[in-house]
Design an enzyme around this catalytic site. Structure first.
Site, PDB file in Angstrom:
ATOM      1  N   HIS B  12       0.813  -1.225   0.000  1.00 36.15           N
ATOM      2  CA  HIS B  12       0.000   0.000   0.000  1.00 36.15           C
ATOM      3  C   HIS B  12       0.848   1.278   0.000  1.00 36.15           C
ATOM      4  CE1 HIS B  12       0.020  -0.628   4.645  1.00 36.15           C
ATOM      5  NE2 HIS B  12       1.035   0.121   4.300  1.00 36.15           N
ATOM      6  N   HIS B  61      -0.938   5.066   9.612  1.00 34.20           N
ATOM      7  CA  HIS B  61       0.447   5.551   9.733  1.00 34.20           C
ATOM      8  C   HIS B  61       0.493   6.959  10.316  1.00 34.20           C
ATOM      9  CE1 HIS B  61       0.156   2.633   6.473  1.00 34.20           C
ATOM     10  NE2 HIS B  61       1.436   2.358   6.610  1.00 34.20           N
ATOM     11  N   HIS B 195      10.429  -4.462   3.936  1.00 32.60           N
ATOM     12  CA  HIS B 195      10.944  -3.110   3.760  1.00 32.60           C
ATOM     13  C   HIS B 195      11.328  -2.492   5.096  1.00 32.60           C
ATOM     14  CE1 HIS B 195       6.662  -2.260   4.531  1.00 32.60           C
ATOM     15  NE2 HIS B 195       6.854  -0.950   4.534  1.00 32.60           N
ATOM     16  N   GLU B 242       4.452  -5.367   8.926  1.00 31.07           N
ATOM     17  CA  GLU B 242       3.079  -5.256   8.416  1.00 31.07           C
ATOM     18  C   GLU B 242       2.537  -6.591   7.911  1.00 31.07           C
ATOM     19  OE1 GLU B 242       3.129  -0.652   6.742  1.00 31.07           O
ATOM     20  OE2 GLU B 242       3.510  -2.281   5.371  1.00 31.07           O
TER      21      GLU B 242
END
Lengths: 118, 283
Positions: B12, B61, B195, B242
């Site tokens: 995303h 976030h 990541h 995530e």
């Protein structure tokens, strides 16, 4: 206590943003969270240090902001999700801040990312 | 009764949110081509199964939640959800329809099932929610789909463990399938794959681990629920944690699923991107 008893070895170059960091960095992160609103970004740009003081940042945090030093912000309790909003004011992407933290040029950083797919 | 017909996962990244409105021109761009080329089969599957509702498991976030009040599990119960400026110019897109009645059914069922969640009658949804919706329903064609946002904390440790998230997903699955209306539901798990944005290890990607996750999550997800958050961060990077959102999605589905489509690409922005379409077995 139900906290993990197993010793977890540190992960080099990686900082867990936990409760301690969240307490330490609260003012810094709260300021960065305020940057969701364009009027707050404008107020910051007008007088950066006055805006930092309004949010109660300590000397270490104000210095890191002044120097645009992302690693120093993290050491001062910054969480990257909020810091990204600070970086956004200057049009910096996560690749720009990745390059800064790893001491690479942005081009070299992008190449490094790509090479991991080969 | 409501039925969970399948699940989708996708990365995303905010950069995708900026690229989506330009997909037609970027589909031939060397940087974006391998990314966008993966999505048509997922859209074709959605057109075939025609879901009524999307339950979207994502992480905020720092748009709706800050550290002053940070829930581990939060569920939207609003009639409508909007996105907003996140600080760096992500586009504002048309609002998403909610389904408050289904949301409250899920909330009540979860608390009864010993998951003490936070309910939100007002809630902004950030790129973790909007980017996948825009990818799966191009040109913001999600108007006919009702949504239930399910937000899991990945901002501040301790994060809920992979096993806890999987069990949370199972409880959501039981909730949906006990809802008396005849609805077809898809579940989205967003974020990932490996990541890391912060620290001297920024830019870390782990292809081998990502491919293991994409393989095992299909029919052996239990293998992946054995990781601790710490080990997940080690293997997938600080923000690669995530992946717990994918595991929650997988928990909603039945034990046996069929893989319809998958794709993996390095990299968009700092992130290895993964796409998965799983069809539920008939109960």
């Amino acid at each position: 206590m139900s906290v993990p008893t197993e010793v977890e070895l540190p992960i080099p170059g990686t900082y867990m943003f936990d409760g301690r960091a969240a307490m330490k960095g609260y003012a810094l992160n709260k300021m960065c969270y305020s940057f969701n609103k364009p009027e707050n970004r404008a107020e910051f740009v007008k007088d950066e240090d006055a805006y930092c003081r309004k949010y109660g940042l300590n000397d270490e945090q104000r210095k890191a902001i002044r120097e645009r030093n992302v690693l120093a912000m993290i050491h001062a309790g910054g969480c990257v999700y909020y810091l990204a909003k600070f970086a956004g004011i200057f049009g910096l992407t996560v690749q720009d801040i990745g390059a800064q933290q790893t001491g690479m040029t942005v081009e070299a950083f992008k190449e490094m990312l790509k090479a991991q797919g080969e | 009764m409501a039925r969970v017909i399948g699940g989708l996962t996708t990365s995303h990244i905010p950069a995708i949110g900026n690229a989506v409105p330009r997909e037609k021109e970027l589909v031939d761009d060397p940087y974006w081509k391998p990314f966008f080329a993966a999505y048509p089969p997922a859209r074709t599957w959605l057109q075939k199964v025609k879901p009524d509702v999307a339950v979207v498991i994502y992480n905020d976030h720092g748009l709706n939640f800050f550290l002053d009040n940070l829930p581990t599990f939060a569920i939207g119960a609003a009639a409508e959800y909007r996105n907003s400026d996140e600080g760096w110019g992500i586009p504002t897109i048309p609002p998403f329809q909610g389904d408050p009645e289904l949301s409250w059914h899920i909330i009540e069922s979860l608390v009864h099932d010993e998951f003490d969640i936070t309910s939100c009658q007002e809630m902004f949804v950030d790129h973790g929610f909007t980017v996948p919706m825009s990818l799966f329903w191009p040109n913001n064609s999600y108007g006919g789909i009702k949504t239930v946002p399910v937000c899991i904390n990945t901002v501040q440790h301790p994060l809920p463990s992979p096993l806890r998230c999987f069990k949370f997903g199972q409880a959501i699955g039981r909730a949906i399938e006990s809802y008396p209306k005849d609805l077809k539901v898809v579940v989205l798990g967003t974020g990932g794959m490996s990541h890391q944005l912060d620290g001297e290890r920024a830019g870390f990607i782990n292809k081998k681990f990502d491919l293991l996750c994409m393989d095992k999550i299909v029919n052996e997800p239990e293998v992946l629920t054995r990781y601790s958050i710490h080990e997940l961060v080690r293997q997938a990077g600080a923000q690669g944690a995530e992946f717990i959102l994918w595991l929650a999605m997988r928990g909603v589905l039945h034990p046996k699923v069929t893989k319809i489509h998958s794709s993996y690409h390095i990299a968009v922005s700092n992130t290895a991107t993964g796409l998965l379409v799983l069809e539920n077995s008939v109960a």
